[in-house]
Design a protein around this motif. Structure first.
Motif, PDB file in Angstrom:
ATOM      1  N   GLY A 291       0.858  -1.236  -0.005  1.00 37.98           N
ATOM      2  CA  GLY A 291       0.043   0.041   0.169  1.00 37.98           C
ATOM      3  C   GLY A 291       0.935   1.413   0.007  1.00 37.98           C
ATOM      4  O   GLY A 291       2.169   1.479  -0.451  1.00 37.98           O
ATOM      5  N   LEU A 292       0.250   2.275   0.419  1.00 39.68           N
ATOM      6  CA  LEU A 292       0.909   3.793   0.429  1.00 39.68           C
ATOM      7  C   LEU A 292       1.504   4.049   1.511  1.00 39.68           C
ATOM      8  O   LEU A 292       2.228   5.264   1.621  1.00 39.68           O
ATOM      9  N   GLY A 293       1.425   3.234   2.752  1.00 35.02           N
ATOM     10  CA  GLY A 293       1.699   3.714   4.035  1.00 35.02           C
ATOM     11  C   GLY A 293       3.108   3.169   4.667  1.00 35.02           C
ATOM     12  O   GLY A 293       3.650   2.817   3.942  1.00 35.02           O
ATOM     13  N   SER A 294       3.182   3.216   5.852  1.00 35.97           N
ATOM     14  CA  SER A 294       4.562   2.804   6.291  1.00 35.97           C
ATOM     15  C   SER A 294       4.085   1.456   7.074  1.00 35.97           C
ATOM     16  O   SER A 294       3.045   1.060   6.973  1.00 35.97           O
ATOM     17  N   THR A 295       5.182   0.782   7.411  1.00 34.03           N
ATOM     18  CA  THR A 295       5.091  -0.530   7.878  1.00 34.03           C
ATOM     19  C   THR A 295       5.878  -0.574   9.273  1.00 34.03           C
ATOM     20  O   THR A 295       7.233  -0.244   9.450  1.00 34.03           O
ATOM     21  N   SER A 296       5.082  -0.809  10.439  1.00 35.78           N
ATOM     22  CA  SER A 296       6.053  -0.919  11.860  1.00 35.78           C
ATOM     23  C   SER A 296       5.561  -2.189  12.544  1.00 35.78           C
ATOM     24  O   SER A 296       4.519  -2.612  12.594  1.00 35.78           O
ATOM     25  N   VAL A 297       6.531  -2.833  13.226  1.00 36.20           N
ATOM     26  CA  VAL A 297       6.415  -4.068  13.905  1.00 36.20           C
ATOM     27  C   VAL A 297       7.389  -3.584  15.205  1.00 36.20           C
ATOM     28  O   VAL A 297       8.558  -3.420  15.222  1.00 36.20           O
ATOM     29  N   GLN A 298       6.459  -3.795  16.455  1.00 31.55           N
ATOM     30  CA  GLN A 298       7.230  -3.489  17.649  1.00 31.55           C
ATOM     31  C   GLN A 298       6.771  -4.844  18.427  1.00 31.55           C
ATOM     32  O   GLN A 298       5.722  -5.257  18.785  1.00 31.55           O
ATOM     33  N   THR A 299       7.997  -5.277  19.446  1.00 31.63           N
ATOM     34  CA  THR A 299       7.985  -6.771  20.043  1.00 31.63           C
ATOM     35  C   THR A 299       8.619  -6.272  21.328  1.00 31.63           C
ATOM     36  O   THR A 299       9.632  -5.431  21.458  1.00 31.63           O
ATOM     37  N   ALA A 300       7.902  -6.955  22.213  1.00 32.35           N
ATOM     38  CA  ALA A 300       8.802  -7.037  23.812  1.00 32.35           C
ATOM     39  C   ALA A 300       8.626  -8.338  24.306  1.00 32.35           C
ATOM     40  O   ALA A 300       8.911  -8.597  25.402  1.00 32.35           O
ATOM     41  N   GLY A 301       8.233  -9.276  23.796  1.00 33.99           N
ATOM     42  CA  GLY A 301       7.772 -10.619  24.188  1.00 33.99           C
ATOM     43  C   GLY A 301       9.121 -11.518  23.413  1.00 33.99           C
ATOM     44  O   GLY A 301       9.744 -10.818  22.597  1.00 33.99           O
ATOM     45  N   ASP A 302       8.541 -12.906  23.205  1.00 33.12           N
ATOM     46  CA  ASP A 302       9.352 -13.645  22.153  1.00 33.12           C
ATOM     47  C   ASP A 302       8.668 -13.981  20.976  1.00 33.12           C
ATOM     48  O   ASP A 302       7.392 -14.298  20.968  1.00 33.12           O
ATOM     49  N   VAL A 303       9.356 -14.104  19.888  1.00 35.50           N
ATOM     50  CA  VAL A 303       8.826 -14.355  18.530  1.00 35.50           C
ATOM     51  C   VAL A 303       9.857 -15.483  17.821  1.00 35.50           C
ATOM     52  O   VAL A 303      11.085 -15.274  18.147  1.00 35.50           O
ATOM     53  N   ASN A 304       9.528 -16.824  17.538  1.00 35.31           N
ATOM     54  CA  ASN A 304      10.140 -17.770  17.157  1.00 35.31           C
ATOM     55  C   ASN A 304       9.475 -18.445  15.876  1.00 35.31           C
ATOM     56  O   ASN A 304       8.133 -18.402  15.762  1.00 35.31           O
TER      57      ASN A 304
END
Length: 199
Positions: free
Chosen positions: A80-93
Motif C-alpha cells: 500500500g501507500l503507508g508505513s510498516t511498523s513492527v514492535q515486539t517486547a515478548g518472544d518471537v520464534n
C-alpha cells in the motif's frame, strides 16, 4: 482493520492470525498485550496490505509469545501507500524467519522494526527489514536476536534504489547469526548506512 489479543491462545493449523487488507486508505493494526499466537505449519502472524491500503502496525507486549511453525513468526508485507511498523517486547520464534517487515511497491513509506525486550529467533534470519519503496529502514534491538543457521543473519536490513537511509541500532542484548550478526544491503541512491552497536 484492528485485531487485539489480551490473553489466551490463538492457534491455526497454518497461520495463527492472517489479515489481508484491500480497503482504500485503510490501515491494519494487530495488538497482542498478552497470550500466545501459534501458526503450526506456517506463520504466527501474517499481515498483507494491498495496493490501495495504508499503514501496517503490529505491537506485541512483554507478556506475549508468537510462534510460526515453518515459515515466519511475524510477517508484515505492505503493498500500500503507508508505513510498516513492527514492535515486539515478548518472544518471537520460527524455523525460518523471526520477523519480516517489508514494503512491496516503489511508493511505500518507512519500514521500522523495534525490539524493546524479549528474544527473536529464526533459523535462517532473526529480523528482515526491507524497503522497496521511498522511505527509510530502521531496526532497533534491545533484546536477543538469533539466527541458528550456519549461513544465517541475525538482522538483515535492505533497501532498493528508490529508498532512503538504513539505520540499525543495538542498545543491549545479543545479535547473532552463523554468517553475520548484522547484514546491510544498501542500494539506495545517496542513501546512508548507520549502524550503532553495544560493542
Amino acid at each position: 482493520v484492528t485485531v487485539t489479543q489480551s490473553s489466551g491462545i490463538i492457534e491455526g493449523n497454518t497461520t495463527g492470525i492472517s489479515v489481508s487488507n484491500g480497503g482504500a486508505n485503510s490501515s491494519t493494526k494487530i495488538i497482542q498485550t498478552a497470550g500466545e499466537i501459534i501458526g503450526k505449519n506456517s506463520n504466527g502472524i501474517a499481515v498483507v496490505n494491498n495496493a490501495n491500503s495504508s499503514n501496517i502496525e503490529i505491537i506485541q507486549g512483554a507478556n506475549g509469545k508468537i510462534t510460526g511453525g515453518g515459515n515466519i513468526g511475524i510477517y508484515a508485507g505492505n503493498a500500500g501507500l503507508g508505513s510498516t511498523s513492527v514492535q515486539t517486547a515478548g518472544d518471537v520464534n520460527c524455523s525460518y524467519v523471526g520477523i519480516w517487515a517489508t514494503t512491496n511497491n516503489t511508493i511505500g513509506k518507512d519500514v521500522t522494526v523495534t525490539q524493546i525486550s524479549g528474544t527473536v529467533v529464526g533459523d535462517n534470519i532473526g529480523i528482515i527489514a526491507r524497503n522497496l519503496g521511498m522511505g527509510t529502514v530502521t531496526v532497533q534491538t534491545a533484546g536477543n536476536v538469533i539466527a541458528n543457521s550456519n549461513t544465517g543473519y541475525g538482522v538483515h536490513a535492505y533497501n532498493s534504489t528508490s529508498a532512503k537511509d538504513i539505520n540499525v541500532t543495538q542498545s543491549s542484548g545479543i545479535i547473532q547469526g552463523g554468517a553475520s550478526g548484522i547484514r546491510v544491503s544498501n542500494k539506495g541512491t545517496n542513501a546512508s548506512t548507520n549502524v550503532i552497536t553495544t560493542e
